[in-house]
Design a protein around this motif. Structure first.
Motif, PDB file in Angstrom:
ATOM      1  N   GLY A 119       0.806  -1.219   0.000  1.00 52.07           N
ATOM      2  CA  GLY A 119       0.000   0.000   0.000  1.00 52.07           C
ATOM      3  C   GLY A 119       0.836   1.265   0.000  1.00 52.07           C
ATOM      4  N   ASN A 120       1.964   1.242   0.692  1.00 51.65           N
ATOM      5  CA  ASN A 120       2.801   2.433   0.799  1.00 51.65           C
ATOM      6  C   ASN A 120       3.576   2.711  -0.492  1.00 51.65           C
ATOM      7  N   ILE A 121       3.971   1.670  -1.216  1.00 49.09           N
ATOM      8  CA  ILE A 121       4.764   1.880  -2.432  1.00 49.09           C
ATOM      9  C   ILE A 121       3.896   2.214  -3.647  1.00 49.09           C
ATOM     10  N   LEU A 122       2.635   1.804  -3.648  1.00 51.26           N
ATOM     11  CA  LEU A 122       1.781   2.013  -4.833  1.00 51.26           C
ATOM     12  C   LEU A 122       1.688   3.473  -5.308  1.00 51.26           C
ATOM     13  N   PRO A 123       1.501   4.452  -4.436  1.00 52.01           N
ATOM     14  CA  PRO A 123       1.389   5.830  -4.944  1.00 52.01           C
ATOM     15  C   PRO A 123       2.717   6.469  -5.362  1.00 52.01           C
ATOM     16  N   VAL A 124       3.835   5.899  -4.931  1.00 51.14           N
ATOM     17  CA  VAL A 124       5.143   6.553  -5.129  1.00 51.14           C
ATOM     18  C   VAL A 124       5.479   6.817  -6.599  1.00 51.14           C
ATOM     19  N   PRO A 125       5.372   5.833  -7.512  1.00 49.77           N
ATOM     20  CA  PRO A 125       5.715   6.151  -8.911  1.00 49.77           C
ATOM     21  C   PRO A 125       4.845   7.264  -9.502  1.00 49.77           C
ATOM     22  N   PHE A 126       3.584   7.294  -9.110  1.00 51.75           N
ATOM     23  CA  PHE A 126       2.685   8.333  -9.617  1.00 51.75           C
ATOM     24  C   PHE A 126       3.085   9.709  -9.084  1.00 51.75           C
ATOM     25  N   ILE A 127       3.504   9.759  -7.816  1.00 52.25           N
ATOM     26  CA  ILE A 127       3.958  11.026  -7.239  1.00 52.25           C
ATOM     27  C   ILE A 127       5.217  11.497  -7.972  1.00 52.25           C
ATOM     28  N   LEU A 128       6.165  10.575  -8.146  1.00 51.84           N
ATOM     29  CA  LEU A 128       7.421  10.932  -8.803  1.00 51.84           C
ATOM     30  C   LEU A 128       7.206  11.461 -10.226  1.00 51.84           C
ATOM     31  N   VAL A 129       6.299  10.852 -10.946  1.00 49.36           N
ATOM     32  CA  VAL A 129       6.106  11.202 -12.352  1.00 49.36           C
ATOM     33  C   VAL A 129       5.150  12.379 -12.549  1.00 49.36           C
ATOM     34  N   TYR A 130       4.094  12.450 -11.745  1.00 58.50           N
ATOM     35  CA  TYR A 130       3.020  13.392 -12.049  1.00 58.50           C
ATOM     36  C   TYR A 130       2.851  14.574 -11.101  1.00 58.50           C
ATOM     37  N   ILE A 131       3.542  14.628  -9.978  1.00 61.97           N
ATOM     38  CA  ILE A 131       3.229  15.654  -8.977  1.00 61.97           C
ATOM     39  C   ILE A 131       3.437  17.077  -9.498  1.00 61.97           C
ATOM     40  N   ARG A 132       4.453  17.301 -10.271  1.00 58.01           N
ATOM     41  CA  ARG A 132       4.677  18.654 -10.798  1.00 58.01           C
ATOM     42  C   ARG A 132       3.550  19.064 -11.741  1.00 58.01           C
ATOM     43  N   ARG A 133       3.110  18.130 -12.570  1.00 61.16           N
ATOM     44  CA  ARG A 133       1.991  18.422 -13.480  1.00 61.16           C
ATOM     45  C   ARG A 133       0.705  18.670 -12.688  1.00 61.16           C
ATOM     46  N   ILE A 134       0.502  17.898 -11.654  1.00 58.40           N
ATOM     47  CA  ILE A 134      -0.694  18.062 -10.820  1.00 58.40           C
ATOM     48  C   ILE A 134      -0.674  19.432 -10.144  1.00 58.40           C
ATOM     49  N   PHE A 135       0.477  19.816  -9.584  1.00 55.73           N
ATOM     50  CA  PHE A 135       0.579  21.127  -8.946  1.00 55.73           C
ATOM     51  C   PHE A 135       0.342  22.252  -9.956  1.00 55.73           C
ATOM     52  N   LYS A 136       0.908  22.111 -11.143  1.00 56.96           N
ATOM     53  CA  LYS A 136       0.725  23.125 -12.185  1.00 56.96           C
ATOM     54  C   LYS A 136      -0.753  23.226 -12.561  1.00 56.96           C
ATOM     55  N   TRP A 137      -1.417  22.095 -12.730  1.00 60.56           N
ATOM     56  CA  TRP A 137      -2.847  22.063 -13.054  1.00 60.56           C
ATOM     57  C   TRP A 137      -3.656  22.704 -11.926  1.00 60.56           C
ATOM     58  N   MET A 138      -3.307  22.357 -10.673  1.00 58.52           N
ATOM     59  CA  MET A 138      -4.022  22.931  -9.527  1.00 58.52           C
ATOM     60  C   MET A 138      -3.891  24.451  -9.491  1.00 58.52           C
ATOM     61  N   ARG A 139      -2.703  24.943  -9.763  1.00 61.23           N
ATOM     62  CA  ARG A 139      -2.487  26.401  -9.760  1.00 61.23           C
ATOM     63  C   ARG A 139      -3.334  27.085 -10.842  1.00 61.23           C
ATOM     64  N   ARG A 140      -3.446  26.431 -11.993  1.00 62.33           N
ATOM     65  CA  ARG A 140      -4.190  27.010 -13.104  1.00 62.33           C
ATOM     66  C   ARG A 140      -5.707  26.889 -12.916  1.00 62.33           C
ATOM     67  N   ARG A 141      -6.165  25.735 -12.474  1.00 65.87           N
ATOM     68  CA  ARG A 141      -7.611  25.462 -12.419  1.00 65.87           C
ATOM     69  C   ARG A 141      -8.249  25.690 -11.046  1.00 65.87           C
ATOM     70  N   LEU A 142      -7.446  25.565 -10.002  1.00 65.65           N
ATOM     71  CA  LEU A 142      -7.972  25.688  -8.636  1.00 65.65           C
ATOM     72  C   LEU A 142      -7.132  26.691  -7.842  1.00 65.65           C
TER      73      LEU A 142
END
Length: 161
Positions: free
Chosen positions: A53-76
């Motif tokens: 359970g602890n390792i499952l989100p890690v690759p997604f965080i490593l790959v997508y977190i910057r894009r998610i933050f950028k999207w959040m800044r723009r849309r939310l």
């Protein structure tokens, strides 16, 4: 049988429930292992479920977190202060990791203290531009060490009762 009933009444459900608890930021496996043991899983099963359970989100965080933050800044934009706090935290934690690189990342994730762990380690690695192929094994090794420490502590406390 509904899903909640299955999660709370079958051994397989308890395993999955422990995995889900271990995926939650802040709680991670530090809370997942004691949770699983308290729900009736053997320590080894709680350890395994929490690691998965602890390792499952890690690759997604490593790959997508910057894009998610950028999207959040723009849309939310009302979440900008949250994104700012998370980015500051990643940069502050990144200083510790930067000095020792991948060994530092592993040790940072391994220390079972508040503010450390796989989520924060992955966040720091993403903001330090660490490649997935190198950061993921370091984080996984840290999760294994933290899991062993928490399992030993949980087993010791559980054996007292």
């Amino acid at each position: 049988m509904d899903i909640f009933n299955w999660l709370t009444t079958t051994p397989a459900g308890e395993f999955v429930f422990t995995m889900l608890v271990s995926m939650v930021p802040v709680v991670e496996l530090r809370g997942g292992i004691p949770f699983g043991v308290a729900r009736g899983l053997p320590v080894w099963a709680a350890f395994l479920a929490a690691i998965i359970g602890n390792i499952l989100p890690v690759p997604f965080i490593l790959v997508y977190i910057r894009r998610i933050f950028k999207w959040m800044r723009r849309r939310l934009p009302w979440l900008n202060s949250l994104v700012d706090r998370l980015e500051r935290k990643a940069h502050l934690k990144g200083r510790t990791v930067t000095k020792y690189k991948y060994l530092g990342l592993m040790l940072f994730v391994a220390v079972p203290l508040p503010g450390t762990g796989a989520w924060t380690g992955a966040l720091a690695a993403a903001f330090l531009d660490m490649p997935l192929k190198k950061a993921l094994p370091s984080i996984f090794a840290g999760i294994l060490v933290a899991g062993a420490v928490i399992s030993i502590l949980t087993f010791g406390v559980a054996s007292l009762f």
